[in-house]
Design a protein around this motif. Structure first.
Motif, mmCIF file in Angstrom:
data_model
loop_
_atom_site.group_PDB
_atom_site.id
_atom_site.type_symbol
_atom_site.label_atom_id
_atom_site.label_comp_id
_atom_site.label_asym_id
_atom_site.label_seq_id
_atom_site.Cartn_x
_atom_site.Cartn_y
_atom_site.Cartn_z
ATOM 1 N N GLU A 283 109.360 -6.478 97.215
ATOM 2 C CA GLU A 283 107.911 -6.664 97.407
ATOM 3 C C GLU A 283 107.556 -8.124 97.170
ATOM 4 N N VAL A 284 107.164 -8.808 98.238
ATOM 5 C CA VAL A 284 106.901 -10.241 98.076
ATOM 6 C C VAL A 284 105.412 -10.581 97.930
ATOM 7 N N ASN A 285 104.549 -9.587 98.170
ATOM 8 C CA ASN A 285 103.118 -9.849 97.993
ATOM 9 C C ASN A 285 102.651 -9.332 96.642
ATOM 10 N N TYR A 286 101.806 -10.096 96.005
ATOM 11 C CA TYR A 286 101.203 -9.709 94.711
ATOM 12 C C TYR A 286 102.274 -9.423 93.659
ATOM 13 N N ASN A 287 103.363 -10.128 93.745
ATOM 14 C CA ASN A 287 104.456 -9.947 92.784
ATOM 15 C C ASN A 287 104.407 -11.133 91.808
#
Ligand SMILES: Nc1ncnc2c1ncn2[C@@H]1O[C@H](COP(=O)(O)OP(=O)(O)OP(=O)(O)O)[C@@H](O)[C@H]1O
Ligand SMILES: N[C@@H](Cc1ccc(O)cc1)C(=O)O
Length: 375
Positions: A283-287
């Motif tokens: 998961e690269v968003n909001y991580n």
């Protein structure tokens, strides 16, 4: 250094918003000396968001030839009930723990702390004509606008507040003009104050930013808000709109100790906080762990960031850009635990000089620890 290089330094990461680049170029073209400021309430420990993001931009402003200033907002902290609303305690902490902690943070991000002016708000507030500027600004802003601006104090819109909290936003705007600041800097959560400043700049009768007969507008530079390490209240986050709603709750905050690494944290605390961090695989968003890598480690690219792994898990890997690291993570070639460990070790090394400083000079931190943190 030419104008383009100066603009690049001033606007580069971790800056996220510049209001406006055209006005920044204008200021550089007319040749007005750049006066920067960032203000802080004095409330608790300094975390990476405050120390490193602000520190990184201060270093950039210095390289671009601006005079830099940290504004210790003691009266504002009193208004906002910080440190028990005790002005004397606030001032003591401001001039010891906070000032020293910020100096050290600026230094590790490549700035020169001796070239930063530290000014206590009360030093200027006690001058009569400061209040003239507050009124001048207030004459140009509606009450409903002021009420919507209380988010700059970490308050919710619509929250019931005492009247002093409505004076605060007008004071924050006045601080810019009264100090002759043409580069107003803060995290993204402070933008409402700066938008008002830009709008009223050319209407002011007192303490306008004048240069060669022209009333200038200040430039606002907002740095990225580092995400907190905790799991968001809602997951998955389906859209950018949803993220905007959750943003305040997701940012690193000193009132949520597990969301934050503090500049004086021990290596073991840093390792533990990162081990528990929210970092879903692929998961690269909001991580948050990737967010920290992007804004702290890959702030300047190319750089070298090595992740050590046993050969059976792929062996060591070195990334030079954030995009390469992000791609491997998205494809599952980089495991969250390996990323967390490497980010923790990077931070331990980056923060070592600050930790050593507080080991040698423990009083300011001890004072801070003793004070009951009210919010
Ligand atoms: N997570 C963050 N990342 C980057 N900058 C931050 C972050 N949090 C706060 N700042 C910036 O640091 C300055 C001081 O903010 P502030 O004192 O409100 O910190 P805080 O951690 O948000 O406090 P609290 O959550 O207890 O209200 C502001 O310019 C703000 O934009
Ligand atoms: N509102 C800022 C503090 C601040 C106060 C006055 C200023 O002029 C600037 C900044 C914060 O919450 O962090």
């Amino acid at each position: 250094m030419d104008i383009e290089e100066r603009v690049n330094l001033i606007t580069r990461k971790p800056a996220e918003e510049v209001l406006t680049v055209e006005n920044l170029k204008h200021l550089l073209e007319v040749g007005v000396p750049l006066q920067h400021y960032i203000g802080f309430e004095i409330s608790g420990y300094i975390h990476l968001g405050t120390g490193l993001m602000a520190g990184a931009k201060i270093a950039d402003f210095q390289k671009a030839g601006a005079k830099t200033r940290v504004f210790l907002a003691d009266w504002h902290s009193w208004i906002n009930d910080k440190l028990g609303g005790d002005l004397e305690v606030i001032q003591k902490v401001a001039l010891s723990y906070f000032k020293e902690g910020m100096k050290q943070s600026i230094k590790v991000m490549g700035g020169d702390p001796d070239k930063v002016e530290f000014v206590l708000a009360s030093e200027i507030l006690e001058k009569g004509d400061y209040w003239q500027t507050v009124i001048d600004i207030s004459k140009n802003v509606t009450l409903s606008r002021v009420m919507r601006s209380i988010t700059i104090m970490g308050r919710q819109m619509g929250e019931s507040v005492d009247f002093a909290k409505l004076i605060y936003p007008m004071m924050q705007v006045a601080d810019i003009f009264y100090q002759g600041v043409n580069i107003a800097h803060a995290g993204m959560d402070q933008r409402k104050a700066h938008v008002i400043a830009i709008e009223v700049a050319q209407k002011l009768k007192y303490h306008a930013l004048e240069w060669s007969g022209e009333k200038l507008k200040p430039v606002a530079i907002h740095h990225h808000l580092l995400l907190g390490l905790q799991e968001p209240l809602v997951w998955p986050i389906e859209s950018e709109e949803k993220f905007k709603e959750l943003k305040t709750q997701m940012k690193m905050s000193k009132s949520k100790p597990y969301s934050a690494v503090f500049i004086h944290d021990t290596p073991e605390e840093i390792r533990q906080k990162l081990r528990k961090a929210f970092c879903p695989a692929k998961e690269v968003n909001y991580n948050p762990v990737l967010d920290w890598a992007e804004y702290i480690i890959f702030r300047e690219e190319p750089t070298e960031f090595t992740i050590h792994r046993p050969p059976k898990f792929g062996g060591d890997v070195t990334y030079t850009t954030f995009e390469e690291l992000k791609k491997d993570f998205a494809e599952g070639k980089l495991h969250p635990l390996d990323l967390k460990n490497a980010v923790a070790e990077y931070l331990i090394e980056l923060l070592a000089p600050i930790r050593k400083y507080f080991e040698k000079n423990p009083e300011p931190l001890e004072l801070m620890k003793e004070i009951k943190i009210t919010r």
